[in-house]
Structure formats: structure tokens, C-alpha cells
Write a protein that holds these residues in place. Sequence first.
Motif, PDB file in Angstrom:
ATOM      1  N   MET A   1       0.780  -1.247  -0.041  1.00 31.68           N
ATOM      2  CA  MET A   1       0.045  -0.044  -0.079  1.00 31.68           C
ATOM      3  C   MET A   1       1.057   1.325   0.067  1.00 31.68           C
ATOM      4  SD  MET A   1      -2.675   1.129   2.963  1.00 31.68           S
ATOM      5  CE  MET A   1      -3.054  -0.443   3.606  1.00 31.68           C
ATOM      6  N   SER A   2       0.672   2.166  -0.990  1.00 39.21           N
ATOM      7  CA  SER A   2       1.568   3.423  -1.212  1.00 39.21           C
ATOM      8  C   SER A   2       1.147   4.297  -0.133  1.00 39.21           C
ATOM      9  CB  SER A   2       1.533   3.980  -2.527  1.00 39.21           C
ATOM     10  OG  SER A   2       0.317   4.498  -2.813  1.00 39.21           O
ATOM     11  N   THR A   3       1.900   5.216   0.243  1.00 41.58           N
ATOM     12  CA  THR A   3       1.505   6.384   0.936  1.00 41.58           C
ATOM     13  C   THR A   3       0.314   7.234   0.696  1.00 41.58           C
ATOM     14  OG1 THR A   3       3.058   7.888   0.271  1.00 41.58           O
ATOM     15  CG2 THR A   3       3.635   6.476   2.297  1.00 41.58           C
ATOM     16  N   GLU A   4       0.260   7.265  -0.898  1.00 39.58           N
ATOM     17  CA  GLU A   4      -0.795   7.892  -1.509  1.00 39.58           C
ATOM     18  C   GLU A   4      -2.127   7.268  -1.363  1.00 39.58           C
ATOM     19  OE1 GLU A   4       2.008   7.232  -2.793  1.00 39.58           O
ATOM     20  OE2 GLU A   4       3.040   9.227  -2.802  1.00 39.58           O
ATOM     21  N   ASP A   5      -2.155   6.142  -1.246  1.00 37.47           N
ATOM     22  CA  ASP A   5      -3.329   5.081  -1.089  1.00 37.47           C
ATOM     23  C   ASP A   5      -3.701   4.805   0.193  1.00 37.47           C
ATOM     24  OD1 ASP A   5      -3.566   4.929  -3.864  1.00 37.47           O
ATOM     25  OD2 ASP A   5      -2.175   3.474  -4.020  1.00 37.47           O
ATOM     26  N   ALA A   6      -3.095   5.492   1.399  1.00 38.60           N
ATOM     27  CA  ALA A   6      -3.245   5.196   2.754  1.00 38.60           C
ATOM     28  C   ALA A   6      -3.356   6.354   3.537  1.00 38.60           C
ATOM     29  CB  ALA A   6      -2.163   4.268   3.246  1.00 38.60           C
ATOM     30  N   THR A   7      -4.235   6.162   4.473  1.00 37.42           N
ATOM     31  CA  THR A   7      -4.344   7.026   5.640  1.00 37.42           C
ATOM     32  C   THR A   7      -3.487   6.484   6.971  1.00 37.42           C
ATOM     33  OG1 THR A   7      -6.498   7.781   4.974  1.00 37.42           O
ATOM     34  CG2 THR A   7      -6.340   8.257   7.339  1.00 37.42           C
ATOM     35  N   LEU A   8      -3.160   7.707   7.293  1.00 38.55           N
ATOM     36  CA  LEU A   8      -2.113   7.492   8.537  1.00 38.55           C
ATOM     37  C   LEU A   8      -2.932   7.496   9.953  1.00 38.55           C
ATOM     38  CD1 LEU A   8       0.906   6.368   9.544  1.00 38.55           C
ATOM     39  CD2 LEU A   8       1.411   8.909   9.763  1.00 38.55           C
ATOM     40  N   TRP A   9      -3.074   6.343  10.719  1.00 38.68           N
ATOM     41  CA  TRP A   9      -3.605   6.621  12.021  1.00 38.68           C
ATOM     42  C   TRP A   9      -2.516   6.591  12.914  1.00 38.68           C
ATOM     43  CZ3 TRP A   9      -9.017   5.781  13.456  1.00 38.68           C
ATOM     44  CH2 TRP A   9      -9.234   5.963  14.582  1.00 38.68           C
ATOM     45  N   ILE A  10      -2.497   7.823  13.948  1.00 38.53           N
ATOM     46  CA  ILE A  10      -1.610   8.046  14.833  1.00 38.53           C
ATOM     47  C   ILE A  10      -2.114   7.862  16.216  1.00 38.53           C
ATOM     48  CG2 ILE A  10       0.128   9.950  15.498  1.00 38.53           C
ATOM     49  CD1 ILE A  10       0.136  10.969  12.848  1.00 38.53           C
ATOM     50  N   SER A  11      -1.681   6.921  17.035  1.00 39.07           N
ATOM     51  CA  SER A  11      -2.289   6.726  18.350  1.00 39.07           C
ATOM     52  C   SER A  11      -1.497   7.650  19.181  1.00 39.07           C
ATOM     53  CB  SER A  11      -1.623   5.335  18.603  1.00 39.07           C
ATOM     54  OG  SER A  11      -0.232   5.263  19.095  1.00 39.07           O
ATOM     55  N   GLU A  12      -2.226   7.571  20.659  1.00 38.29           N
ATOM     56  CA  GLU A  12      -1.625   8.337  21.645  1.00 38.29           C
ATOM     57  C   GLU A  12      -0.233   8.141  22.013  1.00 38.29           C
ATOM     58  OE1 GLU A  12      -3.315  10.681  23.672  1.00 38.29           O
ATOM     59  OE2 GLU A  12      -5.232  10.437  22.810  1.00 38.29           O
ATOM     60  N   ALA A  13       0.387   7.165  21.885  1.00 40.52           N
ATOM     61  CA  ALA A  13       1.682   6.999  22.352  1.00 40.52           C
ATOM     62  C   ALA A  13       2.509   7.414  20.974  1.00 40.52           C
ATOM     63  CB  ALA A  13       1.813   5.296  22.188  1.00 40.52           C
ATOM     64  N   ASP A  14       2.164   7.198  19.946  1.00 37.45           N
ATOM     65  CA  ASP A  14       2.593   7.799  18.603  1.00 37.45           C
ATOM     66  C   ASP A  14       2.818   9.219  18.928  1.00 37.45           C
ATOM     67  OD1 ASP A  14       2.930   5.427  17.349  1.00 37.45           O
ATOM     68  OD2 ASP A  14       0.939   5.658  16.368  1.00 37.45           O
ATOM     69  N   VAL A  15       1.971  10.047  19.397  1.00 34.51           N
ATOM     70  CA  VAL A  15       1.950  11.309  19.509  1.00 34.51           C
ATOM     71  C   VAL A  15       3.056  11.731  20.357  1.00 34.51           C
ATOM     72  CG1 VAL A  15       0.725  13.390  20.204  1.00 34.51           C
ATOM     73  CG2 VAL A  15      -0.697  11.887  18.945  1.00 34.51           C
ATOM     74  N   VAL A  16       2.925  11.212  21.527  1.00 35.42           N
ATOM     75  CA  VAL A  16       4.044  11.280  22.410  1.00 35.42           C
ATOM     76  C   VAL A  16       5.327  11.192  22.332  1.00 35.42           C
ATOM     77  CG1 VAL A  16       4.548  10.708  24.928  1.00 35.42           C
ATOM     78  CG2 VAL A  16       2.204  11.089  24.435  1.00 35.42           C
ATOM     79  N   ARG A  17       5.587   9.956  21.500  1.00 34.13           N
ATOM     80  CA  ARG A  17       6.910   9.788  21.145  1.00 34.13           C
ATOM     81  C   ARG A  17       7.421  10.948  19.941  1.00 34.13           C
ATOM     82  NH1 ARG A  17       4.473   4.453  20.070  1.00 34.13           N
ATOM     83  NH2 ARG A  17       5.093   3.081  21.532  1.00 34.13           N
ATOM     84  N   ALA A  18       6.198  11.522  19.288  1.00 32.91           N
ATOM     85  CA  ALA A  18       6.670  12.251  17.975  1.00 32.91           C
ATOM     86  C   ALA A  18       7.177  13.738  18.404  1.00 32.91           C
ATOM     87  CB  ALA A  18       5.465  12.393  17.173  1.00 32.91           C
ATOM     88  N   ILE A  19       6.303  14.474  19.489  1.00 30.04           N
ATOM     89  CA  ILE A  19       6.591  15.568  19.891  1.00 30.04           C
ATOM     90  C   ILE A  19       6.444  15.959  21.558  1.00 30.04           C
ATOM     91  CG2 ILE A  19       5.689  16.640  17.783  1.00 30.04           C
ATOM     92  CD1 ILE A  19       3.250  17.465  19.216  1.00 30.04           C
ATOM     93  N   SER A  20       7.264  16.878  21.934  1.00 30.32           N
ATOM     94  CA  SER A  20       7.106  17.121  23.545  1.00 30.32           C
ATOM     95  C   SER A  20       6.194  18.659  23.586  1.00 30.32           C
ATOM     96  CB  SER A  20       8.360  17.447  23.864  1.00 30.32           C
ATOM     97  OG  SER A  20       8.751  18.466  23.368  1.00 30.32           O
ATOM     98  N   LEU A  21       6.180  18.796  24.663  1.00 37.21           N
ATOM     99  CA  LEU A  21       5.395  20.038  25.054  1.00 37.21           C
ATOM    100  C   LEU A  21       6.141  21.395  24.543  1.00 37.21           C
ATOM    101  CD1 LEU A  21       2.921  21.607  26.306  1.00 37.21           C
ATOM    102  CD2 LEU A  21       3.907  21.472  28.352  1.00 37.21           C
ATOM    103  N   PRO A  22       7.560  21.529  24.763  1.00 37.42           N
ATOM    104  CA  PRO A  22       8.172  22.602  24.107  1.00 37.42           C
ATOM    105  C   PRO A  22       8.008  22.684  22.526  1.00 37.42           C
ATOM    106  CG  PRO A  22       9.482  21.718  25.785  1.00 37.42           C
ATOM    107  CD  PRO A  22       8.417  20.772  25.612  1.00 37.42           C
ATOM    108  N   ASP A  23       7.996  21.480  22.076  1.00 29.19           N
ATOM    109  CA  ASP A  23       7.818  21.267  20.496  1.00 29.19           C
ATOM    110  C   ASP A  23       6.454  21.938  20.015  1.00 29.19           C
ATOM    111  OD1 ASP A  23      10.175  20.124  20.147  1.00 29.19           O
ATOM    112  OD2 ASP A  23       9.244  18.140  20.682  1.00 29.19           O
ATOM    113  N   ALA A  24       5.298  21.792  20.969  1.00 29.86           N
ATOM    114  CA  ALA A  24       3.930  21.948  20.806  1.00 29.86           C
ATOM    115  C   ALA A  24       3.978  23.507  20.917  1.00 29.86           C
ATOM    116  CB  ALA A  24       2.907  21.319  21.610  1.00 29.86           C
TER     117      ALA A  24
END
Length: 335
Positions: free
Chosen positions: A1-24
Motif C-alpha cells: 500500500m503506497s502512502t498516497e493510497d493510505a491514511t495514517l492512524w497516529i495513536s496516543e503513544a505515537d503522538v507522545v513519541r513524536a513531539i514534546s510540550l516545548p515542541d508544541a
Amino acid sequence: MSTEDATLWISEADVVRAISLPDAIDALEHGLALEAQGRATNMEKTHLLWGEGHTLHAIGATVEGEQVVGTKTWAHTAGGATPLLLIWNSETGRLRAVIEAFALGQMRTAAVTGVATRWMARPDAAVLGQVGAGKQALTQVAAVCAVRPIAQVRLFSRDSDRRTAFAQQVRSAGLGVEVVAAETAAACVADADVVTLVTRARVPVLGSAELVPGTHLNAIGAISPEREEFGQDVFERCASIGVDSLASVRRLSKEFRTRFGEDETAWQAVRPLSALVAEGAGRRTGADLTLFKAMGMGISDLAVGLAALREAEAQGLGRRLPHPTKVKPRLTRAA
């Protein structure tokens, strides 16, 4: 499945891994700068009440140049809430991402406090007094500590057990501050440089008499018309009044509607935070009180959500789901 044909589901844990409060905080400040340039636009917040204090919310925004538009919706109930942020490509309408948005919501709510405190509080602010110990409380403390040299945090909640537990939670958060559990709201905010109200109060928890000259006040908790956190006499001392969304404040804030009503001239004293960020002037020397009121807005969610989406894609986080495929409706009961 290519990224163009897909939707990315980002979980709570993924959000916390991705960014911190200072980033926000930084991401939201950038989003506010775009709003000031006319390149980011809020969808007016919609709000529905039912039952005993249950609320349905929907907010959204678009950002020019980013080819994105997004909405967040959630139902606040006695049993909890499950907020989701949906981000679409604004040129094709394809769904790019679904982001589980409880942690993201905590960060965006705290981030706007961080940005407001950065631009409206005294640079040397060292004491924070916070009233409220609910789900948003810890990130609110952390946001102020991220932008000012806070040495002492005073906390108050009407529930003594919750107050004690929250004080210990802040001590354990690694913020490097002294933590004091105050016995009253007045003691909590006495001589504080920054005061944050994050309550579900229906009557004011403090007024002008409890605030010393030089204080910056963040009023974060009263986001629906039945709630009210501070007294009307606070307005009389404000050298500067900022809000996240002027439209939402005018429709939904009891404090502001009581003060300004339908007087268009009086409302000119109330300025969007995006304008204060764009000016870059900071707090005026010798200002008595400054006030920031947040209701929640789509630009906040979209700006922080975009930061999480970009970092999730860079780190390979989230789950790829098939993009919805159109199917013609069945017009009769027969299969």
C-alpha cells in the motif's frame, strides 16, 4: 500500500513519541504567526449541550501553503471523552491522517498558555500560582515553566486529597521547581507573577483583590457559557487582554460576554494572541495586570497536529490504513 493510497492512524503513544510540550509551544507560535499573516483561518467552534454538563465540540482550521485542513471533535461526558483530529489534503480532499487527540489536546491547550505567557508575562516571572488540579493541570504547569524561569509553583484545588496528590505529581515531573500545596485560592495566587485558572467553576474563584500588580493571568478552564472563573473587577485593571479566538470568546465566554456585551467599541480592547505574537512587543513595562483567555481553536489543534504528523512520518510511526473507497449506495432492501 503506497502512502498516497493510505491514511495514517497516529495513536496516543505515537503522538507522545513524536513531539514534546516545548515542541508544541513552538509549533503553535508558528501557527499563530501564520494566522496574523492571513494564512491560517479558524472554523468557528460549534458547541452543543445535553444532559448534566455533557458537551459536544467541533473545531477546525485551514493553513494556506501547507495544503491541509483539519477538524477535531469530541464529546465531553461524565464517563470521559475520545477526541480525534482528522487532517485532509485541502487540494484533493483525501484523508491524510487520523490522530488520537487526548495527549495532543493536552499539549495544544497547554501550548497556547505557554505562548501567551511568553508574550504577556514579565520576563523575570518566578512564581506560578495555579488553581485547578484536573486532567489539564500538569501540562499547564509545565507550559509556564517552559517559557519563564519559574522557581516556585503553588497549587490549589478545593479537594484536599486531590491537591496533595497533584502537588506530588508536579514534584515528580522533573520541572526543577519548588512545589507548595496552598490551603486557599487566595494563598495560592498571593504575590504570584503568573496565575493560571484551569477549573470547571461556575462562579468566580478569584477577583482583582487577590492579584498583585505585575501579574499575568491565564484563564483556561471556562470554555462553555455556564462556566466562570474570575470576577468582573479583573478587567478594570488589565493593561492588555489577549484571547485565542475572538469569535469563540464573544459567543461562549460568560466572563467576556458579561463585561463587553454587544459594545463593539469596548471589544476593541480584546486582541487575538496572533496579533500580539506578530507585533513581538511583549509586556509593557509597568503594566498592572495582563489577561489571556483561551476557549480552544482549530489553528491550535492543526498546528500541533501537523507537527506530530510530520515527525510521525519521519520516524515511521503510526499505522497505514486503506483510504476510503467510494461505493454506490444500495437503493432497495433487496441485496
